[in-house]
Design a protein around this motif. Structure first.
Motif, PDB file in Angstrom:
ATOM      1  N   ALA A  54      30.215  13.640 -41.719  1.00  0.00           N
ATOM      2  CA  ALA A  54      28.861  13.131 -41.481  1.00  0.00           C
ATOM      3  C   ALA A  54      27.891  13.731 -42.493  1.00  0.00           C
ATOM      4  CB  ALA A  54      28.431  13.476 -40.064  1.00  0.00           C
ATOM      5  N   VAL A  55      26.822  12.980 -42.742  1.00  0.00           N
ATOM      6  CA  VAL A  55      25.746  13.449 -43.632  1.00  0.00           C
ATOM      7  C   VAL A  55      24.428  13.137 -42.927  1.00  0.00           C
ATOM      8  CG1 VAL A  55      27.035  13.066 -45.758  1.00  0.00           C
ATOM      9  CG2 VAL A  55      25.630  11.232 -44.865  1.00  0.00           C
ATOM     10  N   ALA A  56      23.410  13.933 -43.196  1.00  0.00           N
ATOM     11  CA  ALA A  56      22.121  13.687 -42.532  1.00  0.00           C
ATOM     12  C   ALA A  56      21.007  14.392 -43.289  1.00  0.00           C
ATOM     13  CB  ALA A  56      22.162  14.189 -41.095  1.00  0.00           C
ATOM     14  N   SER A  57      19.781  14.018 -42.958  1.00  0.00           N
ATOM     15  CA  SER A  57      18.628  14.669 -43.584  1.00  0.00           C
ATOM     16  C   SER A  57      18.534  16.128 -43.186  1.00  0.00           C
ATOM     17  CB  SER A  57      17.318  14.019 -43.135  1.00  0.00           C
ATOM     18  OG  SER A  57      17.391  12.652 -43.211  1.00  0.00           O
ATOM     19  N   ASP A  58      18.908  16.451 -41.948  1.00  0.00           N
ATOM     20  CA  ASP A  58      18.974  17.876 -41.630  1.00  0.00           C
ATOM     21  C   ASP A  58      20.021  18.171 -40.563  1.00  0.00           C
ATOM     22  OD1 ASP A  58      17.620  18.116 -39.035  1.00  0.00           O
ATOM     23  OD2 ASP A  58      15.835  17.519 -40.145  1.00  0.00           O
ATOM     24  N   MET A  59      20.317  19.439 -40.419  1.00  0.00           N
ATOM     25  CA  MET A  59      21.450  19.898 -39.621  1.00  0.00           C
ATOM     26  C   MET A  59      21.345  19.562 -38.139  1.00  0.00           C
ATOM     27  SD  MET A  59      24.156  20.927 -40.674  1.00  0.00           S
ATOM     28  CE  MET A  59      25.041  21.812 -39.404  1.00  0.00           C
ATOM     29  N   VAL A  60      20.127  19.340 -37.666  1.00  0.00           N
ATOM     30  CA  VAL A  60      19.958  19.039 -36.246  1.00  0.00           C
ATOM     31  C   VAL A  60      20.893  17.906 -35.824  1.00  0.00           C
ATOM     32  CG1 VAL A  60      18.279  18.068 -34.625  1.00  0.00           C
ATOM     33  CG2 VAL A  60      17.595  19.879 -36.166  1.00  0.00           C
ATOM     34  N   ALA A  61      21.076  16.933 -36.724  1.00  0.00           N
ATOM     35  CA  ALA A  61      21.880  15.756 -36.373  1.00  0.00           C
ATOM     36  C   ALA A  61      23.378  15.975 -36.617  1.00  0.00           C
ATOM     37  CB  ALA A  61      21.392  14.552 -37.160  1.00  0.00           C
ATOM     38  N   LEU A  62      23.747  17.082 -37.203  1.00  0.00           N
ATOM     39  CA  LEU A  62      25.169  17.304 -37.510  1.00  0.00           C
ATOM     40  C   LEU A  62      25.811  18.354 -36.611  1.00  0.00           C
ATOM     41  CD1 LEU A  62      25.362  17.226 -41.424  1.00  0.00           C
ATOM     42  CD2 LEU A  62      25.384  15.345 -39.793  1.00  0.00           C
ATOM     43  N   LEU A  63      24.958  19.014 -35.858  1.00  0.00           N
ATOM     44  CA  LEU A  63      25.420  20.151 -35.085  1.00  0.00           C
ATOM     45  C   LEU A  63      26.535  19.818 -34.096  1.00  0.00           C
ATOM     46  CD1 LEU A  63      24.599  22.974 -35.244  1.00  0.00           C
ATOM     47  CD2 LEU A  63      22.890  22.591 -33.483  1.00  0.00           C
ATOM     48  N   ARG A  64      26.557  18.573 -33.610  1.00  0.00           N
ATOM     49  CA  ARG A  64      27.618  18.222 -32.655  1.00  0.00           C
ATOM     50  C   ARG A  64      28.986  18.199 -33.329  1.00  0.00           C
ATOM     51  NH1 ARG A  64      25.400  13.364 -33.291  1.00  0.00           N
ATOM     52  NH2 ARG A  64      23.871  13.829 -31.720  1.00  0.00           N
ATOM     53  N   TYR A  65      29.008  18.146 -34.658  1.00  0.00           N
ATOM     54  CA  TYR A  65      30.296  18.125 -35.361  1.00  0.00           C
ATOM     55  C   TYR A  65      30.685  19.510 -35.863  1.00  0.00           C
ATOM     56  CZ  TYR A  65      28.674  13.307 -35.482  1.00  0.00           C
ATOM     57  OH  TYR A  65      28.167  12.088 -35.131  1.00  0.00           O
ATOM     58  N   SER A  66      29.704  20.257 -36.355  1.00  0.00           N
ATOM     59  CA  SER A  66      30.061  21.520 -36.996  1.00  0.00           C
ATOM     60  C   SER A  66      28.842  22.405 -37.203  1.00  0.00           C
ATOM     61  CB  SER A  66      30.684  21.209 -38.361  1.00  0.00           C
ATOM     62  OG  SER A  66      30.982  22.389 -39.041  1.00  0.00           O
ATOM     63  N   LYS A  67      29.086  23.698 -37.313  1.00  0.00           N
ATOM     64  CA  LYS A  67      28.012  24.623 -37.678  1.00  0.00           C
ATOM     65  C   LYS A  67      28.102  24.969 -39.164  1.00  0.00           C
ATOM     66  CE  LYS A  67      26.739  27.139 -33.584  1.00  0.00           C
ATOM     67  NZ  LYS A  67      26.522  28.467 -33.073  1.00  0.00           N
ATOM     68  N   GLU A  68      29.208  24.525 -39.786  1.00  0.00           N
ATOM     69  CA  GLU A  68      29.401  24.787 -41.218  1.00  0.00           C
ATOM     70  C   GLU A  68      28.983  23.538 -41.976  1.00  0.00           C
ATOM     71  OE1 GLU A  68      30.784  27.864 -41.807  1.00  0.00           O
ATOM     72  OE2 GLU A  68      30.735  28.006 -39.620  1.00  0.00           O
ATOM     73  N   TYR A  69      28.252  23.711 -43.034  1.00  0.00           N
ATOM     74  CA  TYR A  69      27.759  22.539 -43.762  1.00  0.00           C
ATOM     75  C   TYR A  69      27.476  22.905 -45.216  1.00  0.00           C
ATOM     76  CZ  TYR A  69      23.074  24.610 -43.488  1.00  0.00           C
ATOM     77  OH  TYR A  69      22.004  25.440 -43.612  1.00  0.00           O
ATOM     78  N   PHE A  70      27.197  21.901 -46.009  1.00  0.00           N
ATOM     79  CA  PHE A  70      26.689  22.199 -47.355  1.00  0.00           C
ATOM     80  C   PHE A  70      25.543  21.256 -47.685  1.00  0.00           C
ATOM     81  CE2 PHE A  70      28.460  18.613 -49.696  1.00  0.00           C
ATOM     82  CZ  PHE A  70      29.619  18.278 -49.005  1.00  0.00           C
ATOM     83  N   VAL A  71      24.693  21.742 -48.553  1.00  0.00           N
ATOM     84  CA  VAL A  71      23.591  20.909 -49.038  1.00  0.00           C
ATOM     85  C   VAL A  71      24.144  20.178 -50.259  1.00  0.00           C
ATOM     86  CG1 VAL A  71      21.258  20.931 -49.999  1.00  0.00           C
ATOM     87  CG2 VAL A  71      21.928  22.647 -48.287  1.00  0.00           C
ATOM     88  N   LEU A  72      24.037  18.865 -50.265  1.00  0.00           N
ATOM     89  CA  LEU A  72      24.538  18.123 -51.432  1.00  0.00           C
ATOM     90  C   LEU A  72      23.702  18.518 -52.645  1.00  0.00           C
ATOM     91  CD1 LEU A  72      26.395  15.902 -52.611  1.00  0.00           C
ATOM     92  CD2 LEU A  72      24.586  14.265 -52.082  1.00  0.00           C
ATOM     93  N   PRO A  73      24.324  19.072 -53.684  1.00  0.00           N
ATOM     94  CA  PRO A  73      23.529  19.439 -54.860  1.00  0.00           C
ATOM     95  C   PRO A  73      22.891  18.201 -55.487  1.00  0.00           C
ATOM     96  CG  PRO A  73      25.713  20.450 -54.923  1.00  0.00           C
ATOM     97  CD  PRO A  73      25.741  19.443 -53.818  1.00  0.00           C
ATOM     98  N   GLU A  74      21.722  18.391 -56.079  1.00  0.00           N
ATOM     99  CA  GLU A  74      21.024  17.257 -56.697  1.00  0.00           C
ATOM    100  C   GLU A  74      21.881  16.646 -57.793  1.00  0.00           C
ATOM    101  OE1 GLU A  74      17.039  17.979 -57.931  1.00  0.00           O
ATOM    102  OE2 GLU A  74      16.349  18.315 -55.887  1.00  0.00           O
ATOM    103  N   HIS A  75      21.787  15.357 -57.965  1.00  0.00           N
ATOM    104  CA  HIS A  75      22.464  14.592 -59.010  1.00  0.00           C
ATOM    105  C   HIS A  75      23.977  14.614 -58.885  1.00  0.00           C
ATOM    106  CE1 HIS A  75      18.532  14.566 -60.756  1.00  0.00           C
ATOM    107  NE2 HIS A  75      18.537  15.870 -60.887  1.00  0.00           N
ATOM    108  N   GLN A  76      24.505  15.068 -57.732  1.00  0.00           N
ATOM    109  CA  GLN A  76      25.951  14.990 -57.547  1.00  0.00           C
ATOM    110  C   GLN A  76      26.240  13.967 -56.453  1.00  0.00           C
ATOM    111  OE1 GLN A  76      27.522  18.970 -57.412  1.00  0.00           O
ATOM    112  NE2 GLN A  76      26.802  19.336 -59.485  1.00  0.00           N
ATOM    113  N   VAL A  77      27.464  13.491 -56.447  1.00  0.00           N
ATOM    114  CA  VAL A  77      27.778  12.368 -55.564  1.00  0.00           C
ATOM    115  C   VAL A  77      28.746  12.827 -54.479  1.00  0.00           C
ATOM    116  CG1 VAL A  77      28.785  10.048 -55.466  1.00  0.00           C
ATOM    117  CG2 VAL A  77      27.519  10.781 -57.504  1.00  0.00           C
ATOM    118  N   ALA A  78      28.417  12.496 -53.222  1.00  0.00           N
ATOM    119  CA  ALA A  78      29.354  12.774 -52.135  1.00  0.00           C
ATOM    120  C   ALA A  78      29.987  11.449 -51.721  1.00  0.00           C
ATOM    121  CB  ALA A  78      28.630  13.394 -50.953  1.00  0.00           C
ATOM    122  N   LYS A  79      31.301  11.405 -51.740  1.00  0.00           N
ATOM    123  CA  LYS A  79      32.003  10.220 -51.240  1.00  0.00           C
ATOM    124  C   LYS A  79      32.551  10.597 -49.863  1.00  0.00           C
ATOM    125  CE  LYS A  79      36.117   7.481 -52.220  1.00  0.00           C
ATOM    126  NZ  LYS A  79      37.255   7.381 -53.142  1.00  0.00           N
TER     127      LYS A  79
END
Ligand code: M6R
Length: 609
Positions: free
Chosen positions: A185-210
């Motif tokens: 999952a991806v989201a604007s902030d962690m509040v919406a991802l917490l049900r999946y995981s407490k571990e996350y990363f910030v997508l670096p600028e100009h890089q692509v997440a598939k």
């Protein structure tokens, strides 16, 4: 502004997106929409209004494991279904958070390719451009697109011929990603991802997440794989829920003592004396030596915390300190050099103007230190030093616990700075630190009086105009009281330095106009009392706030209502007085029947300028 979410996995995507959007709704709530891959292709559903309205509109047969969702805060184009996201053109469907500044010029160019926008949004240009460049190679199309885009963006993109894949790219606007056994999952902030995981990363600028069901592959625009830095959060789902409170704001007001303790704990090193210790923050005393000027810059409530910080820092350090509104600072011509320390304050760490102010300060050679609540946010990552507040997630648009946590950070900073440059002895700092340590308890005492504030708010409910007055720290707090009141009650209010009233504004103080007068500072107490008498003489309905011990001085008839904060050193009075102002705003908004947590026209995180 705008909340975006993408999910790809083994759960019902439609349901996951709705849950995520409900959690992100505080970022914008004028319309919402989702797009999902189904057996019939990409299906899009949008609706004007809140996420609950969108949920009611979703067709039951929309079966999918992969989709994207958006909740909007309108910038370009009014509130309408056609302007709501996702936007679609040909092969491409996407959602966007940010602003494409050169959309006008791009739209003209794209019209020549036969693509005409249906909406008034800047976003639609991005989807048209991407579609015009997409020939089956997602990276190539993204490369070509971002080369042309000016402005800020976080995109989640679905290509019709790439089922169950979401592509994400960002510049300026935030996007966090996580994976779990249930999916990615991806989201604007962690509040919406917490049900999946407490571990996350910030997508670096100009890089692509598939994003696919089992993994998130991050590459640069040339396709070279990169490993983003993993982060983890130290709060759980319950921190982002109402937990029995009617509104998030009320819950967050009550969480303040705890959030202050959490902000203090890692910096409270007890030895012979209690001194603030920033070793875990990586801030050495060396930073404080040779500082010739301090500039604090931020927006809204965070800027008000900075106003308090200015008084403290200047008072104890005898170094010039100024507070600048970030949106003014970034377009001004600030005089900065390597002896300047620029302090940025932000709950979200994503506020566009504060981020731009930070970048300008760095460009001018100043040292930068940010006071930020959200771990890994842009401001935190780009600052030379970060002093995190540990307020936990703040969901209500009106900032409360983040504000008092920011004050806590300023107090810690001031005391350590003053000690490092020899303006305070260890013993003196220790005395202050003891006081700071007791603030949480004093706030709890104040919260016990909430029924009094509830009752009193009835008197404010019919008001059309209202004034807050104070001097020194009380003036800084008045500014915060005023923004809190106006943003959630829609009552016009102004904060005035009490001595300034008679230079014009006093003409607006007439019979029955409420004036909330803060008189908690001993050095200006008698002056404040004179100012209170001035407004009272004009018929104002005065609510006076003083500190325990001053009751006798408050003569009969000087005010209509008298609220008393617990005794403490003057310097700590803003913490307890803030609770009063927050509760008055909260109950007044409730009595007026308004949406306390999501006031009209506003959004929590202002990522556009
Ligand atoms: O996330 P930030 O602290 O940078 O946000 C700054 C302001 O937008 C924010 O404090 C705003 O003024 C609040 N809604 C006020 O309660």
């Amino acid at each position: 502004m705008c909340g975006i979410i993408g999910f790809c996995g083994y759960l019902n995507a439609k349901e996951e997106l709705i849950k995520g959007l409900a959690e992100l709704e505080y970022r914008g709530y004028d319309s919402a929409g989702i797009a999902c891959f189904t057996d019939r292709g990409i299906e899009v559903v949008k609706s004007v209004g809140k996420v609950a309205g969108l949920e009611n509109k979703l067709p039951p047969q929309m079966e999918s494991g992969c989709g994207i969702g958006h909740t909007r805060w309108a910038t370009h184009g009014g509130v309408s279904e056609v302007n709501a996201h996702p936007h679609r053109c040909g092969n491409v469907t996407l959602i966007h958070n940010g602003i494409i500044e050169n959309y006008h010029e791009l739209a003209k160019e794209l019209e020549k390719t036969g693509r005409t926008p249906l909406s008034q949004t800047d976003t639609e240009v991005a989807v048209m451009l991407l579609d015009s460049l997409y020939k089956g190679d997602a990276l190539e199309a993204l490369r070509g697109t971002v080369e042309r885009l000016e402005g800020a963006y976080a995109f989640c993109i679905m290509f019709a011929d790439r089922k169950d894949e979401i592509y994400c790219i960002r510049k300026g606007s935030p996007l966090v990603c996580c994976s779990s056994e249930e999916g990615c999952a991806v989201a604007s902030d962690m509040v919406a991802l917490l049900r999946y995981s407490k571990e996350y990363f910030v997508l670096p600028e100009h890089q692509v997440a598939k994003v696919t069901k089992n993994a998130i592959l991050v590459t640069d625009l040339e396709g070279m794989e990169v490993s983003p830095v993993m982060l983890s959060i130290n709060w759980d789902m319950s921190a982002a829920q109402k937990n029995g409170f009617k509104h998030y704001m009320l819950k967050e007001i009550h969480e303040q003592p705890e959030s202050i303790r959490r902000t203090l704990a890692p910096r409270m090193k007890k030895g012979e004396y209690i001194l603030p210790d920033f070793s875990e923050d990586g801030i050495e005393d060396e930073l404080f030596l040779n500082v010739g000027r301090i500039v604090i810059t931020a927006c809204g409530t965070a800027m008000h915390a900075g106003m308090m910080g200015r008084i403290l820092l200047e008072r104890l350090l005898r170094i010039p300190v100024s507070v600048e509104i970030a949106s003014e600072f970034r377009y001004g011509e600030p005089i900065l050099n390597e002896k300047s320390l620029v302090i940025l304050v932000s709950q979200s760490g994503e506020t566009a103007d504060t981020l731009a102010a930070l970048r300008l300060a760095k460009e001018k050679g100043a040292k930068t230190l940010s006071v930020v609540n959200v771990k890994g946010s842009s401001i935190a990552r780009e600052s030379d030093y970060v002093l995190y507040t540990h307020a936990g997630p703040e969901i209500a648009v009106a900032s409360t616990k983040a504000y008092t946590a920011q004050l806590t950070a300023f107090y810690l900073l001031t005391f350590r700075f003053a000690y490092a440059v020899g303006k305070l002895t260890a013993k003196e700092v220790s005395g202050y630190m003891q006081g700071l340590n007791e603030v949480g308890e004093l706030m709890e005492k104040m919260l016990e009086q909430k029924d009094r504030m509830k009752e009193l708010s009835k008197r404010l409910t019919p008001a059309q105009d209202l004034f807050f007055i104070g001097r020194s720290l009380d003036y800084a707090l008045s500014c915060e009281g005023s923004i809190k009141l106006k943003e959630i009650t829609y009552i016009h209010s102004e904060a005035y330095a009490a001595g300034e009233l008679k230079h014009g504004t006093l003409s607006l103080v007439t019979g029955g106009v409420p004036v909330i007068a803060l008189a908690t500072q001993s050095d200006v107490f008698s002056k404040m009392i004179s100012n209170v008498k001035e407004v009272r003489a004009r018929g104002a309905m005065v609510i006076l706030i003083t500190k325990e011990g001053n009751e006798a001085v408050v003569e009969n008839g000087i005010c209509d209502e008298h609220l008393v904060i617990p005794a403490s050193h003057d310097v700590f009075a803003p913490f307890t007085a803030a609770v009063i102002l927050q509760l008055l705003a909260y109950y007044t908004s409730s009595y007026r029947g308004l949406d306390v947590d999501q006031p009209r026209n506003l959004a929590k995180s202002v990522t556009v300028e």
